[in-house]
Scaffold this active site. Structure first.
Site, mmCIF file in Angstrom:
data_model
loop_
_atom_site.group_PDB
_atom_site.id
_atom_site.type_symbol
_atom_site.label_atom_id
_atom_site.label_comp_id
_atom_site.label_asym_id
_atom_site.label_seq_id
_atom_site.Cartn_x
_atom_site.Cartn_y
_atom_site.Cartn_z
ATOM 1 N N ASP A 181 50.067 42.202 50.369
ATOM 2 C CA ASP A 181 48.855 42.216 49.560
ATOM 3 C C ASP A 181 48.124 43.511 49.884
ATOM 4 O O ASP A 181 47.395 43.604 50.872
ATOM 5 C CB ASP A 181 47.997 40.990 49.870
ATOM 6 C CG ASP A 181 46.676 41.018 49.110
ATOM 7 O OD1 ASP A 181 46.398 42.034 48.433
ATOM 8 O OD2 ASP A 181 45.918 40.033 49.205
ATOM 9 N N TYR A 198 42.747 37.253 53.222
ATOM 10 C CA TYR A 198 42.240 36.816 51.926
ATOM 11 C C TYR A 198 43.152 37.347 50.827
ATOM 12 O O TYR A 198 43.514 38.523 50.827
ATOM 13 C CB TYR A 198 40.818 37.352 51.714
ATOM 14 C CG TYR A 198 40.180 36.933 50.407
ATOM 15 C CD1 TYR A 198 39.901 35.593 50.144
ATOM 16 C CD2 TYR A 198 39.845 37.879 49.436
ATOM 17 C CE1 TYR A 198 39.305 35.208 48.948
ATOM 18 C CE2 TYR A 198 39.237 37.503 48.241
ATOM 19 C CZ TYR A 198 38.971 36.170 48.005
ATOM 20 O OH TYR A 198 38.372 35.787 46.815
ATOM 21 N N LYS A 254 41.330 46.582 43.304
ATOM 22 C CA LYS A 254 40.344 47.536 43.835
ATOM 23 C C LYS A 254 40.599 48.985 43.398
ATOM 24 O O LYS A 254 40.355 49.294 42.242
ATOM 25 C CB LYS A 254 40.213 47.352 45.352
ATOM 26 C CG LYS A 254 39.780 45.901 45.647
ATOM 27 C CD LYS A 254 39.317 45.602 47.032
ATOM 28 C CE LYS A 254 38.672 44.218 47.073
ATOM 29 N NZ LYS A 254 39.332 43.213 47.862
HETATM 30 C C1 LIG Z 1 39.630 41.718 47.310
HETATM 31 C C2 LIG Z 1 40.940 41.180 47.699
HETATM 32 C C3 LIG Z 1 41.646 40.294 46.878
HETATM 33 C C4 LIG Z 1 41.049 39.692 45.634
HETATM 34 O O1 LIG Z 1 40.797 40.637 44.664
HETATM 35 P P1 LIG Z 1 39.732 40.275 43.497
HETATM 36 O O2 LIG Z 1 39.805 41.457 42.592
HETATM 37 O O3 LIG Z 1 38.412 40.113 44.190
HETATM 38 O O4 LIG Z 1 40.175 39.036 42.856
HETATM 39 C C5 LIG Z 1 42.920 39.927 47.242
HETATM 40 N N1 LIG Z 1 43.483 40.411 48.356
HETATM 41 C C6 LIG Z 1 42.833 41.266 49.193
HETATM 42 C C7 LIG Z 1 43.521 41.775 50.396
HETATM 43 C C8 LIG Z 1 41.541 41.658 48.898
HETATM 44 O O5 LIG Z 1 40.893 42.454 49.742
#
Ligand SMILES: *Cc1c(COP(=O)(O)O)cnc(C)c1O
Length: 428
Positions: free
Chosen positions: A239, A144, A267
């Site tokens: 990411d 994601y 995060k």
């Molecule tokens: C949570 C998450 C996102 C998206 O971040 P948001 O602040 O919810 O937009 C993107 N990449 C990874 C790996 C994530 O866990």
């Protein structure tokens, strides 16, 4: 435990907010029932609107590495708020947090702050496309990278929970530039690169996946991606929205000693306020406006409250020499405890763990990619989730999520959790 007031509040919310929530996975669709409404949280505990105390294993989906309402973060926000909440002009604080992040994370010279992980990943691929002058990207099934169009193709957790991995509204035109590979499958990536010569701008990957449960990279996978990217003139985007500042000060790049070309954060970097960021070496970052041609902007980017929270958080992490050892030890302890309980039960299971990320899968086979993550027994997971909730232990309401261990958890909390797992497993 009773969840009456939460149910009432949810019914009211459904009248005015689609599905009653502002982010889908909160809605309990994956496990049934209605969500818990939070009144407040402190350390390792959530306090809900019915007066229940829950041990929290989601921790706002990752940010609360040091526990809820962490005092240095809260006081930094309060102190900043008195001086005004947004200016749309530069502040010294932005330079301070940027310099600190750059000192903690390997292979980056400059960093740009945004408001979410979604924005960070979306901007990172635009930058990669601008820099390489290529259109296509490779992403992995079950990873994601936020909800922007290019990534909503087998996007793991939230999207998978609902069985709609490809969202309507994402055009064919966009989808055709996103090539899909299997996680932990280098041959698959190599084939895609060879079938699309000089067309792939970037490979974006969760270097330790956390959106199909916790799925660590197999030996050689990340090294292989690095080599393939270098050979094909493709940028490697890590990411690290979930793993950054969680698995090590410098994230997976530091922990596994692999250099990415662009790194995305979110995060933890915001200490619980809406912050994302992306970073790279000068050569790449200087492609961004206002220095370079790739446009990217934000009215509230670098917001002083958000930067104050993030700066206090990063300082706390940077100044704590044993934080990651403690987190790893606590998570390993939970792992061993749950392992014994599950082994004794005779139920099919797999526990995946890396650092302070851990997930329980109800399937005996190894979980190494999205297909194997989907093999888990979802009905059993639902009962497991609701059983734990009754015991006062809150895990993510989806079988496709990792648990996030916080430093605020005590060994007593962990023992309580293991005992709760034992009790719940008996009833499955
Ligand atoms: C949570 C998450 C996102 C998206 O971040 P948001 O602040 O919810 O937009 C993107 N990449 C990874 C790996 C994530 O866990």
């Amino acid at each position: 435990m009773q969840y009456q007031r939460s149910s009432q509040l949810f019914a009211q919310a459904e009248q005015v907010i689609p599905g009653g929530v502002n982010s889908p996975v909160r809605a309990f669709k994956g496990v049934g029932g209605t969500p818990i409404f939070v009144s407040k949280a402190k350390g390792a505990y959530l306090y809900d609107e019915d007066g229940n105390r829950l041990i929290d294993y989601i921790n706002s989906w990752g940010p609360m590495l040091l526990g809820h309402a962490y005092e240095p973060v809260i006081s930094a926000i309060k102190e900043r708020a008195d001086r005004g909440t947004s200016f749309g002009m530069p502040t010294e604080l932005e330079t301070q947090i940027a310099a600190l992040a750059i000192s903690m994370v390997p292979n980056i010279d400059k960093i740009r702050f945004v408001n979410s992980g979604t924005e960070a990943c979306m901007s990172a691929i635009r930058l990669a496309r601008g820099f390489t002058k290529r259109d296509k990207i490779i992403k992995f099934a079950g990873c994601y990278h936020g909800h922007s169009d290019s990534f909503l193709i087998q996007a793991g957790s939230g999207a998978s929970t609902f069985g709609t991995p490809n969202s309507p509204g994402v055009t064919q035109g966009t989808a055709k530039d996103t090539l899909l590979a299997q996680y932990n499958n280098l041959q698959n990536v190599q084939q895609l690169l060879e079938a699309n010569p000089n067309e792939v701008a970037a490979i974006i990957v969760e270097p330790v996946a956390g959106n199909m449960g916790c799925v660590p990279p197999l030996e050689g996978f990340l090294e292989g991606l690095r080599d393939l990217c270098t050979a094909h003139g493709t940028l490697l985007i890590f990411d690290e929205v979930m793993t950054g500042f969680r698995l090590a000060k410098g994230g997976v790049q530091e922990r596994m000693q692999i250099a990415a070309d662009i790194v995305c954060f979110g995060k933890v970097i915001g200490g619980g306020l809406p912050v994302g960021a992306f970073a790279a070496r000068n050569e790449i970052m200087n492609y961004l406006a206002p220095v370079g041609p790739v446009y990217q902007a934000g009215t509230l980017s670098g917001n002083p409250l958000a930067m104050a929270a993030g700066y206090a958080m990063l300082q706390a992490i940077n100044d704590d020499a044993t934080l990651f050892e403690r987190l790893d030890a606590k998570t390993a302890y939970l792992h061993e405890g749950m392992d014994q309980v599950l082994k004794a039960s005779g139920i099919d299971y797999t526990i995946n763990r890396l650092g302070s990320m851990i997930s329980v899968h109800f399937d005996a086979r190894p979980v190494i990619d999205f297909d194997s993550a989907k093999n888990g027994d979802n009905e059993r997971f639902k009962k497991f989730f609701h059983g734990l909730l009754q015991e006062g232990v809150y895990i993510a309401p989806s079988a496709y999520e990792t648990w996030f261990i916080t430093d605020a958890l005590t060994y007593e909390d962990l023992d309580f959790t293991i005992a709760a797992v034992a009790k719940v497993i008996k009833s499955l």
